[in-house]
Design a protein around this motif. Structure first.
Motif, PDB file in Angstrom:
ATOM      1  N   HIS A  32      -6.970   0.479   0.315  1.00 29.60           N
ATOM      2  CA  HIS A  32      -5.813   0.030  -0.459  1.00 29.60           C
ATOM      3  C   HIS A  32      -4.561   0.270   0.383  1.00 29.60           C
ATOM      4  O   HIS A  32      -4.436   1.308   1.031  1.00 29.60           O
ATOM      5  N   ARG A  33      -3.664  -0.697   0.391  1.00 25.49           N
ATOM      6  CA  ARG A  33      -2.386  -0.560   1.098  1.00 25.49           C
ATOM      7  C   ARG A  33      -1.338  -1.226   0.221  1.00 25.49           C
ATOM      8  O   ARG A  33      -1.528  -2.344  -0.229  1.00 25.49           O
ATOM      9  N   ARG A  34      -0.250  -0.488  -0.022  1.00 25.88           N
ATOM     10  CA  ARG A  34       0.801  -1.058  -0.857  1.00 25.88           C
ATOM     11  C   ARG A  34       2.160  -0.485  -0.472  1.00 25.88           C
ATOM     12  O   ARG A  34       2.252   0.594   0.109  1.00 25.88           O
ATOM     13  N   ALA A  35       3.187  -1.224  -0.849  1.00 30.42           N
ATOM     14  CA  ALA A  35       4.545  -0.729  -0.685  1.00 30.42           C
ATOM     15  C   ALA A  35       4.812   0.253  -1.811  1.00 30.42           C
ATOM     16  O   ALA A  35       4.361   0.051  -2.942  1.00 30.42           O
ATOM     17  N   GLY A  36       5.515   1.331  -1.479  1.00 37.31           N
ATOM     18  CA  GLY A  36       5.829   2.309  -2.507  1.00 37.31           C
ATOM     19  C   GLY A  36       7.058   3.101  -2.142  1.00 37.31           C
ATOM     20  O   GLY A  36       7.084   3.763  -1.120  1.00 37.31           O
ATOM     21  N   THR A  40       5.124   2.350   3.069  1.00 42.79           N
ATOM     22  CA  THR A  40       3.758   1.912   2.817  1.00 42.79           C
ATOM     23  C   THR A  40       2.895   3.109   2.441  1.00 42.79           C
ATOM     24  O   THR A  40       2.996   4.166   3.057  1.00 42.79           O
ATOM     25  N   VAL A  42      -1.124   4.218   1.934  1.00 45.75           N
ATOM     26  CA  VAL A  42      -2.462   3.783   2.307  1.00 45.75           C
ATOM     27  C   VAL A  42      -3.491   4.726   1.706  1.00 45.75           C
ATOM     28  O   VAL A  42      -3.328   5.944   1.762  1.00 45.75           O
ATOM     29  N   TRP A  43      -4.529   4.157   1.141  1.00 45.64           N
ATOM     30  CA  TRP A  43      -5.674   4.927   0.662  1.00 45.64           C
ATOM     31  C   TRP A  43      -6.809   4.710   1.638  1.00 45.64           C
ATOM     32  O   TRP A  43      -7.103   3.573   2.029  1.00 45.64           O
TER      33      TRP A  43
END
Length: 140
Positions: A32-36, A40, A42-43
């Motif tokens: 999983h990769r997302r902006a936060g 970024t 990353v899981w």
């Protein structure tokens, strides 16, 4: 109540270097990769363990300067002593070997230590009461 450990979250100074390290040395993959919050997140997880335990990596951490005799670490079990030796050699060539392979009495087993790009230590072991080889170890 019975809590279950599901993840460890780490702020790291170089996100991409840490992703590459955990892919190369620990066979983990980005799931999983997302902006936060302006960066970024990353899981990462081991294959087939995505729903049991993950590392959450986030930029913004400081390099940890652990002493060689500081045994704070993440532990990964391997299938054999030869695999411990192989990881140690790979780490030596990469300049990140902290503890050469060593054999200690049960329950410690055979292990080496490697430094990740954020300064965290990662232990690779065989013969501990957790992971591969545990079924052949004495119980206490």
């Amino acid at each position: 109540m019975r809590p279950t450990l599901t993840h460890v979250a780490l702020h790291v100074p170089d996100l991409e270097a840490c992703i590459a390290f955990y892919q190369q040395f620990c066979a983990m993959r980005v799931i999983h990769r997302r902006a936060g919050k302006g960066s970024t997140i990353v899981w990462m997880a081991e294959t087939d363990k995505e729903h049991r335990f993950i590392f959450v990596l986030m930029p913004g951490g400081k390099d940890r300067q652990l002493a060689a005799d500081d045994y704070s670490h993440f532990g990964f079990a391997l299938d054999s002593r030869a695999e411990v030796d192989s990881i140690a050699e790979k780490a030596r060539l990469a300049g990140c070997l902290v503890w050469k392979p060593r054999d200690e009495a049960y329950p410690v087993g055979y292990y080496c230590g490697v430094r990740d790009p954020a300064g965290n230590y990662v232990e690779f072991s065989y013969g501990q009461p957790l992971g591969p080889g545990a079924e052949h170890m004495p119980t206490t």
